[in-house]
Structure formats: structure tokens, C-alpha cells
Write an enzyme that holds these catalytic residues in place. Sequence first.
Site, PDB file in Angstrom:
ATOM      1  CG  ASP A 449      55.493 -23.129  18.470  1.00  0.00           C
ATOM      2  OD1 ASP A 449      56.689 -22.970  18.190  1.00  0.00           O
ATOM      3  OD2 ASP A 449      54.636 -22.251  18.312  1.00  0.00           O
ATOM      4  CG  ASN A 524      62.032 -18.372  15.864  1.00  0.00           C
ATOM      5  OD1 ASN A 524      61.159 -18.359  16.731  1.00  0.00           O
ATOM      6  ND2 ASN A 524      61.792 -18.791  14.629  1.00  0.00           N
ATOM      7  CD  GLU A 526      57.365 -15.162  20.934  1.00  0.00           C
ATOM      8  OE1 GLU A 526      57.276 -14.079  20.359  1.00  0.00           O
ATOM      9  OE2 GLU A 526      56.473 -16.029  20.895  1.00  0.00           O
ATOM     10  CD  GLU A 530      54.453 -21.129  26.289  1.00  0.00           C
ATOM     11  OE1 GLU A 530      53.250 -21.300  26.545  1.00  0.00           O
ATOM     12  OE2 GLU A 530      54.864 -20.621  25.223  1.00  0.00           O
TER      13      GLU A 530
END
Length: 927
Positions: A449, A524, A526, A530
Site C-alpha cells: 500500500d 489484489n 481494493e 486511492e
Amino acid sequence: MPSPRTRPAAALVLVSALAAVGLGPAAVPAAAATVPAGAGSYSDTRPAGTSGPTTNTGAPVTPKVTAAAQGKPVPTNDWWSSLAFQRYGDNPYSTPMYGHPLTYQAVSGGLEVGYPTSPAIVGDGRQYEFAHKRDLTLGLTGLNSPDTKADAWSDWTVTPYWSDGARTLRATIGHGMPFVYARGTGGDARITTATAPAVFADQGNVLGITVAGHHYALFSPSGTDWNVSGSTITAGLGGRDYFSVAVLPSTDALATYRKYAYSFVTGSAVSWSYDAGTVRATYSLTTEAREGTERGTLQALYRHQWLHTTDPLTPYTYVSPRGTMKVREGTSFTTAQKAAAILPGLPGSGVDPARLRGYLNEVANSSDPFSGAVDTYWTGKALGKLAQLVPLADQIGEGAVRDKLLGLIKGRLQEWFTAGGATEFSYDKAWKTLTGYPASYGSDTELNDHHFHYGYYVYAAAIVAQYDPNWAADSAWGTMVKTLVRDTANPSRTDSSFPFLRGFDVYAGHSWASGHQGFAAGNNQESSSESTNLSAALVLWGAATGDTSLRDLGTYLLTTEGEAIAQYWFDADQQVFPGSFQHDTVGMVWGSGGAYSTWWTANPEEIHGINVLPVTSGGSLHLGARKDAIRRNIAEMERENGGPAVEWRDILWEFQSLADPGAAKAKWDAGHAGYTPEAGESKAHTYHWLTALDTLGAPDATVTGSIPTSAVFTKGTTRTYVAHNHGSTARTVTFSDGKSLSVPARSTASGNGTAGPGPDPDPDPEPGTGNTFQLRTGGTLTTATGAAAGADTLASAQGGNHDGTPNKPLVYVAKNVNGTLRAGGSTAFRLQVDAGTSVGLGQQARISYDLTGDGTFDRTETYHYFATDPVTGWEEYAQSRGLKSATGTLGNLRGGTVRLEVWSAIGNGDARLQTGTDRSVVVIPYD
């Protein structure tokens, strides 16, 4: 990561996670605890009590790469990252990797290969997946390797490596590649199939088999032979070290695939450009002929690619979790898309200044504007919330509030941008990554992230740079911002400190969140929104600091991912999700498919909202291009939710406003009094957003402006044109429908536009029709289309300097041209050139006009040369390089002649110039 209110501890384990161009220091000093970066700094040692990358048991882990790859920045957050990041201590090979159309998993005996074509609906109907299932394993006789390492990689290919001491195997795989290209020593080629194969073609060294309904072709060196014994197929390599396997779209494709079986892919690279509202990208493979002379190949394009290319495609197709893939015969293809709209703030149309002032003061005067945030993610969200309000305060003349907000942002950024305090960034030499501490959601142990977290920091810094350029200088805090950019979206392939575009998968068209990719379903992502928040931040930072290269990278990333989001998260054309999957959107995209879920909740509001937040005029306007998809999305959310949104109502109101502004504003009017804003939102921003779009209308993606920071809105039959000029002088922005807008320096302007294009100090006109000339091999310029792509050779400059003087030029001519000179118009061109692997080449163009065809050229324009890179693949040379010199004046063409000359200005090698396509054209300023 996304922004849940709370998250169970178990989910924390699961949560997925440029020196050459002035993006910061080239390398980290070997023995420095603190690394200076302008006025800021970062550490090269983690703070006490913190962790870096680990296995799932908490043991420290370093990149799992071969000696040949040691020291190279490893691309974490990729589709194949489990090869290099051993997240699970008991699996030294890999988890399933989804290349599409093929799937792979490394095991001790080699590489499992599958081609899943039937989706499974799992998780109580909330997830669809084309899970990896082995059809065959590619290896060598006797191979039993203790691990698999990453040996080499490029933009979307990777080469795993196996060795057991006696045998070695390398197998190059990639996105869109129907082939696996293998090189092995110490044993025969060995293919073991999951079930007994049916042989449909036996041509000695070429064998066609069917396994589980899927057709494969096996290719060994000429003069060798495949032998089938039950489920084991072997071939001696005859003293050579190569063989390949291909999945076939049908058995009758064998002859076509045989043609390319020995043209081994050795690398992949994307190049991109922004040209007055259009983003172009070329995806190129490099190859090496192991037998014969064939250097071409076959590659399968994803839906988001083939929708936007005019390059010829074969009739062959493949099934994938992203819908139908279409096959291209050739080593490259080019896409062209309308650029996504980006603004630093919406105009204040219809806004009540007094009401907005009250909402702004609620935030600015809060006792804790950062809501107690201490880690990188939640601090980032707070920074993003404040940054969105700065332009709004400025619009209504609230300079004191604007400056207070800027002060809050600067203060918190500077705390993070200075090593040694309670918060800091730390560089990991082994993984070549920058991690903020306190970390969160696996951004440290799993390298998850970073693009989500740091995008907020770069976005906030871009807003500061808009108002305070001195703060953004490299000698001040700009170097730290650029170091975060290098970690998340490094545009350099030669930077030894950070990988190229870490989390962005250029072929898949979107980013991945997990740093290790250690899941059965692949990687993945999500919160796609963002991710686009970072891309928009690159555009705004680049525009505010004068870095057009970074601005254009951000435009490419945002535009490309915007289309991928529309197709793969929202199924905008209703052609991707399997018919058996009864949802109109997914909260998460996996390598194997998609899921109507999040990592932390089954709340429909958050499943739908997580791919919307943060709502910004930089990263959200692109969603308005697919209004039907928004309406389906909102309708499903309300069905699943048992009624309108309650918890994240502001996020979903703002989302709805991109399709139906009036309906969204009505919901605000009815419900704004009694709700708590989402953590990254504020009533000030939501009120301004909904009111502005209710007044302006929804975004109109059919019209683009000549700079990235522009947008168009339509209400009824009225269009409003908006643009922000970050520059120090006024400029005129032109739009693709012929309207223009005068924009003062360092300002946003809006209006209904004036007819006809005006002068633009940075024009890159989009070629129109009738005045656009394609190049043809043989020396012709023509307005005709539909030719086959070709290429002409640009002779070497042989080490000389021919800057400004044609030397052995390629010449292209159009005669008997009639046209009326367009007032204020100028010549445009885009030429596709390729220097191959030659270093130090530069191509140059001269365009001349003989207005009457009498043999005398009345106007000659020579442009600065274009320095090509030493990476095989087309690059775009355009008039935006700038006019080097010009003689004469333009006038109306009456039976005139237009001539293009292109030559090598510098260098010691030949180059190529593309012909026969609408990507190599000259556009003359005539009607």
C-alpha cells in the site's frame, strides 16, 4: 489501505498490501544514519522496535533473487512478486501467479502452467475466480530444486530460475504471453500433464496436445523429437538449451504459433506521451531468435488495451478474468485515449461564500485537525482532507484560512520529512524501498500500500507547491516529496535505489496493493481510487513545479488506470464479469477475478465507497466518463444496503454527482444536518463539490483540453470549460471541440469558451482530418489511411554533428496541396522513431512549404532534435520539442508542396522511422 473505522487484528495480517531526471538523490550513502534530502532527511536504519519485510512467522526476509539480479531494485507489488518475496516460510517457490491468459506456480520440479477458462462463484456468491489449476508442469528430467528465484525481469515479464546443482532451468513468462520460453541445462525437456494428453499433431520437434480441454503446443529444437509416455512427455535438446510451450486458441492455430516458437521474448517496455488531450502508450517486446531469423511474436491484449488501439489484431482470442483477450501478431502495439480530466479544485459556481466559510472554519479551527492520526495512512488521509480545502478558501477570499490550512499541512509534512523524530521515513537497502514509521496495514512487514499512503502526502505537497513554490524547491522540501515519488512511481528504469513504477502494473493497467503477492488468488487491489489519487498527485506536483515529464507520467497512469477501473471494478460495458456473478461492481480485484467485499467489512456502503474515496477534483473526475456504470453502482448499493447510504453518505453523494448532480445535491439538502463526515472528508468539501457540480453539470469526458489540468462539464446543452494554469504567465487553453479559454497565471478560469483555438505557448495539437498527412515508405505524404504499418531506416550520423542541417535525410512529399491558412495556427507532427539499443542517437525533422508549387520553398521550419533511448520500441518525436529555426512566412497553399525531411542529427547508429500509420503524421495549419 482503505479507511475502515476499525479493523480486526486478523485482518491486519491479510491486508494487501529518479536521479536521472531530478527525482532526488541517486543512492543512499553506505554508512549514514541520516540521509539529507534538501531541507529534510530520512534514515537508512529502521527506528528501534520496528520491523521491515518479514515472513508470516515474523522472520526477516530479503529478496529471493539470483546472483545475476543481486542489488537490482526488486519490483514488489507486482503480479509475480511471490517469486522474490517469500512471505510464507514453508514455500520457497511461489504462490499462483496470474499472467493471463496463462497462470503459473513455481514448484520444485519446474513451472506449473494452467489456462483457467471456467469461472467459479465462491464466497456465498460474492466472488468470481478463474483459479489457477495445473494443466502441465514444464521442467527438466530429474529437476528437484530447493527453491525458485527471480533471475531477470522487465516491465511485465519475469524469468524464474531453478537449480538443484546438476540442472538449471529458466522460464520467461509474462502478461499477455501465450508462450513460456524455457532454457535448461543438465537434463532433457520434460512436460508432465495433469491428465493423460490427447495428441492432435505430431511433427517431431513440434507436438500438439490437449489437456483438460485446453490445447498446447510443445516446441523443442530442430532435429529433436518429443516422446509421450502416459502423462510424461520428454525431448532431448540435442546439445542446445531451449524449448517452449504455447497455449493455443484452437488447434488450427498451430502453424501460426510455430512461426514464433523460437523467437524468445527477452524483455518488455512501455513508453508513453501526452499530446494536447491525448495519452498514447506503446507496449513493446524485445526478442531473440533461438532458431532461424524470426523476431516477431504473439501477445494477447486486455480489454482496456484493445478497445483503444487501431493496430491490426488476429481473429484469435483467449478467456481471462478481465474478459476477452485479443491476439496481436507483432512485437508492439500502441493505444490512444482521451486524457482524464484533472483540476486542483472545482470552480466555486453556485456556492454561498458565507456558508462555505463556516464549514471551512470548523476544520481550520478544530482542536485536532489530524484527528489523532499517527501512522502513514491515517496521517495521509488527514493531509488529503486539509489539502482539498485550500483552493476553496482561496476562491472565496479567505486568505487567512487558506494560509492556516497550508501551515498545518506544511508542519505535519515537515515532521514526517525529517528523520529522528516520532515520525520519519526509513530506507531499506535490501528491498530498496522507503517506509514511513509508524507504519500501518503491512506497509512495513509486507510492503503493502505505499501508493495508497504516500499518494496523500504527494497530493498535499502539490497543493502547497501551487501556493508556495519556494517550499517545494529541491533545496527545501521538494527532494523529500520526490523521494516518495521514486518509491511509489519511479519513472526511471536505471535508478539503482528504487524499482520502476513499483506498484503500477503497466500491462494490467492498474496497481497492485500487496507487496508480496502471497495469495492463492494472486495479487489484489481494493481501493483503486486511492491509487488514482497518487497519479493525480503526480500531475499536480509536476505541473506546480514545472516537471512536465512527471506531469505526463501521472496523466498516463491516471488515464490508463481510469479505463481499467471502469472495466474491471465497475464492469462499465458489462462485458467482463461472468454472467453467473450477480453484482455490478467489485470492491477488490484479484489476479484470479474479483470480489464484492473489502478486507474489513461486508457493509455495502464501504464495498462501493472504497473505490471512490478520496473524492478529489484531481483523481475522481475520470469516473464521470461512465455515468451508466455509476447509476448501476449506486442502485446496487441501495439494494444491498436496504436503502440510501447512512455511514459513508458523503462519499456516495459525491460519487452520484458525477452522473446525476441534481439528485445528489437533493440528498445533501435533505440529509446534511445529521451526519458525520467520512474520515477523509469534510462538510466544507462535500458542500462545495455537490453545489459546484449541480451548477456546472457532470464531467464531460468527450471533450479534452490542451493541458492536463483542464476539464469540461455539461448541464443540459451548456458546456463549461475549466482549466488551471500553474505557470507564471497567462495562457490560452484550447479544447478538442474548438473552444478556447484564457487562463491567467497561477489561476483557475472557467467559462463557456470562445470559438476557435487561440495561441498556446505549449501547443501539441491533435491531428484533425483533411490536414493530416501520413508517411508512406517510398517518400510520400498522403491524407489516405488504412495502410499497413512499415518502417524506413534513418541512416547513421556516423559520429558527426548534423544539428540543423539535413544529412542523408528521409524525404516525404505531398504535391498539389490547396488550403487556407488558419489564423494563429502552427505546424504539428508526431513521428514514431526507434534507435533500437543504440546509445546517443538524435533524430531531427524539417518541414518546408512551397506555397504555389513553383519549386521555391517559401517557409522552412527546423525543429530541435529528439534524443532517443537505447531501449527497443517506438518513441514519439513531436513538435513540442520546439522550433530550432524558421525562415520565410506561411500563406495560403495553391497547388503547393509540403515536404518533410527526417535525419540523424547525432549518433553512430541507424534508427527507424515508422510509416503507414496515424501515429507518424504531419499536421499542417490549413483548412
